[in-house]
Every structure is written in structure tokens, then in C-alpha cells.
Motif scaffolding. Sequence first.
Motif, PDB file in Angstrom:
ATOM      1  N   GLY A   1      -9.097  -1.648  -8.318  1.00  0.00           N
ATOM      2  CA  GLY A   1      -9.473  -0.500  -7.501  1.00  0.00           C
ATOM      3  C   GLY A   1      -8.240   0.049  -6.809  1.00  0.00           C
ATOM      4  N   SER A   2      -8.299   0.128  -5.486  1.00  0.00           N
ATOM      5  CA  SER A   2      -7.160   0.667  -4.752  1.00  0.00           C
ATOM      6  C   SER A   2      -5.931  -0.205  -5.001  1.00  0.00           C
ATOM      7  CB  SER A   2      -7.475   0.762  -3.256  1.00  0.00           C
ATOM      8  OG  SER A   2      -7.841  -0.493  -2.738  1.00  0.00           O
ATOM      9  N   ASN A   3      -4.766   0.450  -5.050  1.00  0.00           N
ATOM     10  CA  ASN A   3      -3.518  -0.272  -5.277  1.00  0.00           C
ATOM     11  C   ASN A   3      -2.363   0.553  -4.737  1.00  0.00           C
ATOM     12  OD1 ASN A   3      -2.385   1.285  -7.851  1.00  0.00           O
ATOM     13  ND2 ASN A   3      -4.565   0.941  -8.129  1.00  0.00           N
ATOM     14  N   CYS A   4      -1.386  -0.148  -4.151  1.00  0.00           N
ATOM     15  CA  CYS A   4      -0.230   0.520  -3.568  1.00  0.00           C
ATOM     16  C   CYS A   4       0.791  -0.538  -3.177  1.00  0.00           C
ATOM     17  CB  CYS A   4      -0.632   1.369  -2.357  1.00  0.00           C
ATOM     18  SG  CYS A   4      -1.546   0.483  -1.076  1.00  0.00           S
ATOM     19  N   ILE A   5       1.918  -0.083  -2.666  1.00  0.00           N
ATOM     20  CA  ILE A   5       2.974  -0.992  -2.218  1.00  0.00           C
ATOM     21  C   ILE A   5       3.077  -0.921  -0.701  1.00  0.00           C
ATOM     22  CG2 ILE A   5       5.467  -1.418  -2.214  1.00  0.00           C
ATOM     23  CD1 ILE A   5       5.482  -0.561  -5.129  1.00  0.00           C
TER      24      ILE A   5
ATOM     25  N   LEU B   1       8.434  -0.127  -9.445  1.00  0.00           N
ATOM     26  CA  LEU B   1       7.018   0.251  -9.413  1.00  0.00           C
ATOM     27  C   LEU B   1       6.828   1.633  -8.787  1.00  0.00           C
ATOM     28  CD1 LEU B   1       5.458  -3.201  -8.475  1.00  0.00           C
ATOM     29  CD2 LEU B   1       5.164  -1.975 -10.639  1.00  0.00           C
ATOM     30  N   LEU B   2       7.606   1.925  -7.752  1.00  0.00           N
ATOM     31  CA  LEU B   2       7.527   3.255  -7.134  1.00  0.00           C
ATOM     32  C   LEU B   2       8.007   4.326  -8.109  1.00  0.00           C
ATOM     33  CD1 LEU B   2       8.739   2.287  -3.560  1.00  0.00           C
ATOM     34  CD2 LEU B   2       6.470   3.184  -4.153  1.00  0.00           C
TER      35      LEU B   2
ATOM     36  N   LEU C   1       3.350   4.229  -1.989  1.00  0.00           N
ATOM     37  CA  LEU C   1       3.372   3.383  -0.805  1.00  0.00           C
ATOM     38  C   LEU C   1       2.007   3.429  -0.132  1.00  0.00           C
ATOM     39  CD1 LEU C   1       6.810   4.246   0.826  1.00  0.00           C
ATOM     40  CD2 LEU C   1       6.132   2.050  -0.152  1.00  0.00           C
ATOM     41  N   CYS C   2       1.582   2.310   0.417  1.00  0.00           N
ATOM     42  CA  CYS C   2       0.329   2.280   1.179  1.00  0.00           C
ATOM     43  C   CYS C   2       0.544   3.049   2.473  1.00  0.00           C
ATOM     44  CB  CYS C   2      -0.056   0.844   1.545  1.00  0.00           C
ATOM     45  SG  CYS C   2      -0.265  -0.288   0.180  1.00  0.00           S
ATOM     46  N   PRO C   3      -0.321   3.996   2.776  1.00  0.00           N
ATOM     47  CA  PRO C   3      -0.165   4.704   4.047  1.00  0.00           C
ATOM     48  C   PRO C   3      -0.488   3.787   5.228  1.00  0.00           C
ATOM     49  CG  PRO C   3      -2.003   5.610   2.776  1.00  0.00           C
ATOM     50  CD  PRO C   3      -1.398   4.528   1.961  1.00  0.00           C
TER      51      PRO C   3
END
Length: 130
Positions: free
Chosen positions: A10-14, A52-53, A59-61
Motif C-alpha cells: 500500500g502506502s510507501n515512501c522514504i 530509490l528517490l 519522501l514521506c511528508p
Amino acid sequence: MSAKSTVEIGSNCIINNEGRFFLLAEIEAKAPGVEIDPIIIIRITDEQARRLLRGGLKLCPIVSRRPRPTPGTKVEFKCIFIDNGRAFSIFDIENSTDNAVLLRIPLEQARRLIRKGVRRCTVIRRPFIG
């Protein structure tokens, strides 16, 4: 989620916590009568984060106020993440997309919430290298 796939991301970020990087992923497992959707956080290296970026992961806010649901938007508290003396509440925001947001909270508040039974995020603290 398709009938063929019982488990998806589902949700994914750094997460960038003052130069320490983590990959956040929500694992969604659904079947009739079962819905499991924890957040998993994995420590990554600076180089892995950069790649990855560049590959399109965002990026996760980090927000300053607790997210609130609006018509068509569901907000679900997921867990508390603590790293390097900083604490965050993590929320899953679902509308036409699926995104995680972090709310910075005082470390003592995070510890108090965990003592009261609030879920702590699952964190893998050693980066995968190789």
C-alpha cells in the motif's frame, strides 16, 4: 486489490530523519474475513535512499497537525515510530491514492502512548546490503 493478489504494497515512501533514511511500506493482506495492513520500516543507506528517490519513490511528508478525514478521504492511525530520539505518529491516508504521513510528536508522549498499548511500528534497523 485484484482477486489474484492477496498481498500487496500500500502506502510507501522514504523517511528522512535528520539524514538517517528508512523505507516505509504498508503490507496489505486481504481475503474474505481477513484484513491485515501493518506498516513496516526498514533502515536503508544514504546511497539506497538516493537511488530509490531517483527511481521515483517519494519522501514521506512530515506534517505539523494530525491529519483529519474529509469526504472521500479515510485517515487511519497506524503506529508510533521512534528513531534517534525523535518520535512520529504514522497515519495512512486513503482516497484515490494510498499515502503515509508522519506527525512529529514529543518523545515522552510517544513512550506514554506505547506504555498504554498503542502499536509501535515494526522496524528493521540493519540496512539490507549486498
